[in-house]
Design a protein around this motif. Structure first.
Motif, PDB file in Angstrom:
ATOM      1  N   TYR A   5       0.825  -1.212   0.000  1.00 40.52           N
ATOM      2  CA  TYR A   5       0.000   0.000   0.000  1.00 40.52           C
ATOM      3  C   TYR A   5       0.858   1.261   0.000  1.00 40.52           C
ATOM      4  N   GLU A   6       1.961   1.237   0.740  1.00 41.39           N
ATOM      5  CA  GLU A   6       2.823   2.410   0.788  1.00 41.39           C
ATOM      6  C   GLU A   6       3.575   2.610  -0.522  1.00 41.39           C
ATOM      7  N   VAL A   7       4.335   1.605  -0.939  1.00 42.82           N
ATOM      8  CA  VAL A   7       5.299   1.759  -2.026  1.00 42.82           C
ATOM      9  C   VAL A   7       4.678   1.578  -3.415  1.00 42.82           C
ATOM     10  N   LYS A   8       3.799   0.629  -3.557  1.00 45.53           N
ATOM     11  CA  LYS A   8       3.276   0.308  -4.891  1.00 45.53           C
ATOM     12  C   LYS A   8       1.948   0.994  -5.200  1.00 45.53           C
ATOM     13  N   PHE A   9       1.058   1.111  -4.182  1.00 45.15           N
ATOM     14  CA  PHE A   9      -0.257   1.712  -4.423  1.00 45.15           C
ATOM     15  C   PHE A   9      -0.311   3.180  -3.992  1.00 45.15           C
ATOM     16  N   LYS A  10       0.736   3.661  -3.277  1.00 49.90           N
ATOM     17  CA  LYS A  10       0.824   5.054  -2.796  1.00 49.90           C
ATOM     18  C   LYS A  10      -0.375   5.442  -1.932  1.00 49.90           C
ATOM     19  N   GLU A  11      -0.885   4.486  -1.168  1.00 48.38           N
ATOM     20  CA  GLU A  11      -1.955   4.751  -0.204  1.00 48.38           C
ATOM     21  C   GLU A  11      -1.317   4.743   1.183  1.00 48.38           C
ATOM     22  N   PHE A  12      -0.745   5.898   1.554  1.00 53.43           N
ATOM     23  CA  PHE A  12       0.085   5.992   2.745  1.00 53.43           C
ATOM     24  C   PHE A  12      -0.682   5.720   4.043  1.00 53.43           C
ATOM     25  N   GLU A  13      -1.905   6.240   4.151  1.00 51.74           N
ATOM     26  CA  GLU A  13      -2.682   6.026   5.385  1.00 51.74           C
ATOM     27  C   GLU A  13      -2.980   4.552   5.596  1.00 51.74           C
ATOM     28  N   LYS A  14      -3.367   3.873   4.532  1.00 52.58           N
ATOM     29  CA  LYS A  14      -3.648   2.430   4.623  1.00 52.58           C
ATOM     30  C   LYS A  14      -2.361   1.681   4.986  1.00 52.58           C
ATOM     31  N   GLY A  15      -1.253   2.069   4.364  1.00 51.12           N
ATOM     32  CA  GLY A  15       0.031   1.461   4.686  1.00 51.12           C
ATOM     33  C   GLY A  15       0.376   1.642   6.148  1.00 51.12           C
ATOM     34  N   GLU A  16       0.168   2.853   6.665  1.00 52.85           N
ATOM     35  CA  GLU A  16       0.482   3.133   8.066  1.00 52.85           C
ATOM     36  C   GLU A  16      -0.387   2.297   9.004  1.00 52.85           C
ATOM     37  N   THR A  17      -1.664   2.182   8.696  1.00 49.87           N
ATOM     38  CA  THR A  17      -2.565   1.366   9.515  1.00 49.87           C
ATOM     39  C   THR A  17      -2.083  -0.080   9.559  1.00 49.87           C
ATOM     40  N   LEU A  18      -1.671  -0.600   8.411  1.00 54.61           N
ATOM     41  CA  LEU A  18      -1.196  -1.989   8.341  1.00 54.61           C
ATOM     42  C   LEU A  18       0.120  -2.167   9.096  1.00 54.61           C
ATOM     43  N   TYR A  19       1.022  -1.190   8.982  1.00 53.64           N
ATOM     44  CA  TYR A  19       2.287  -1.264   9.725  1.00 53.64           C
ATOM     45  C   TYR A  19       2.019  -1.274  11.229  1.00 53.64           C
ATOM     46  N   LYS A  20       1.070  -0.456  11.691  1.00 54.50           N
ATOM     47  CA  LYS A  20       0.739  -0.424  13.119  1.00 54.50           C
ATOM     48  C   LYS A  20       0.197  -1.773  13.578  1.00 54.50           C
ATOM     49  N   LEU A  21      -0.600  -2.417  12.737  1.00 60.25           N
ATOM     50  CA  LEU A  21      -1.118  -3.753  13.068  1.00 60.25           C
ATOM     51  C   LEU A  21       0.020  -4.758  13.183  1.00 60.25           C
ATOM     52  N   CYS A  22       0.983  -4.675  12.285  1.00 57.17           N
ATOM     53  CA  CYS A  22       2.134  -5.573  12.347  1.00 57.17           C
ATOM     54  C   CYS A  22       2.896  -5.361  13.651  1.00 57.17           C
ATOM     55  N   LEU A  23       3.139  -4.106  13.992  1.00 55.57           N
ATOM     56  CA  LEU A  23       3.866  -3.794  15.235  1.00 55.57           C
ATOM     57  C   LEU A  23       3.141  -4.353  16.456  1.00 55.57           C
ATOM     58  N   GLU A  24       1.821  -4.234  16.426  1.00 56.42           N
ATOM     59  CA  GLU A  24       0.997  -4.721  17.532  1.00 56.42           C
ATOM     60  C   GLU A  24       1.087  -6.247  17.655  1.00 56.42           C
ATOM     61  N   LYS A  25       1.067  -6.930  16.518  1.00 56.68           N
ATOM     62  CA  LYS A  25       1.007  -8.393  16.525  1.00 56.68           C
ATOM     63  C   LYS A  25       2.379  -9.063  16.500  1.00 56.68           C
ATOM     64  N   SER A  26       3.376  -8.395  15.941  1.00 54.81           N
ATOM     65  CA  SER A  26       4.730  -8.978  15.824  1.00 54.81           C
ATOM     66  C   SER A  26       5.801  -7.925  16.135  1.00 54.81           C
ATOM     67  N   PRO A  27       5.845  -7.444  17.376  1.00 52.70           N
ATOM     68  CA  PRO A  27       6.780  -6.362  17.707  1.00 52.70           C
ATOM     69  C   PRO A  27       8.258  -6.743  17.627  1.00 52.70           C
ATOM     70  N   MET A  28       8.558  -8.039  17.523  1.00 48.79           N
ATOM     71  CA  MET A  28       9.963  -8.462  17.436  1.00 48.79           C
ATOM     72  C   MET A  28      10.402  -8.735  16.001  1.00 48.79           C
TER      73      MET A  28
END
Length: 164
Positions: free
Chosen positions: A51-74
């Protein structure tokens, strides 16, 4: 085949699709992975990258990154990808917080994190801090290209200081 192995295989398939420029196919695989296991955090990092790099939908990318951090912080990869997005969006307070966490994650490349700090400081015009962090990036790497990039970044910052 156990569940984790299946998820890692699907992730490999999605990565192959990304590498081959088939972003919609990759996205479909990743969306299916979320249906199968919404707690497999790596999926959100890869989908966020799309979403960030290929689709240029930065907000959606950020939401997904936050979910990753929440579920896999390591998971080290999330810190690299999310740092680049926060830098792109000039969200420096959030970026600093992310980097402060990242530097202590096992398996993280410290040279990359120090480089991200340096870029952040350079973008903010804090050139002395940038130079110090580019030096740390170079000192924490055994890769000649990283060391050379750090040196040229330091020279660029010194040049910019002459403009002030």
């Amino acid at each position: 085949m156990d569940h984790l192995t299946k998820m890692e295989e699907m992730l490999d398939q999605a990565n192959l699709q990304i590498k081959n420029g088939k972003y919609e196919d990759a996205s479909n695989i990743l969306e299916k992975m979320i249906e199968i296991d919404p707690d497999f955090g790596k999926t959100y990092n890869h989908l966020g990258y799309l979403y960030e790099v290929k689709f240029k939908e930065f907000e959606k990318g950020e939401t997904l990154y936050k979910l990753c951090l929440e579920k896999s912080p390591m998971y080290p990869a999330i810190y690299y990808n999310y740092a680049v997005l926060l830098s792109t969006l000039n969200k420096y307070d959030e970026l600093k917080e992310l980097l402060d966490t990242a530097i202590n994650i096992p398996g993280i490349r410290k040279s990359t994190i120090f480089n991200e700090y340096a870029i952040m400081y350079e973008q903010q015009g804090k050139l002395e801090e940038a130079i110090e962090h580019y030096k740390k990036a170079g000192r924490n790497s055994i890769d000649k290209s990283v060391v050379d990039r750090a040196k040229s970044s330091i020279e660029r910052c010194k040049s910019k200081k002459d403009l002030f």
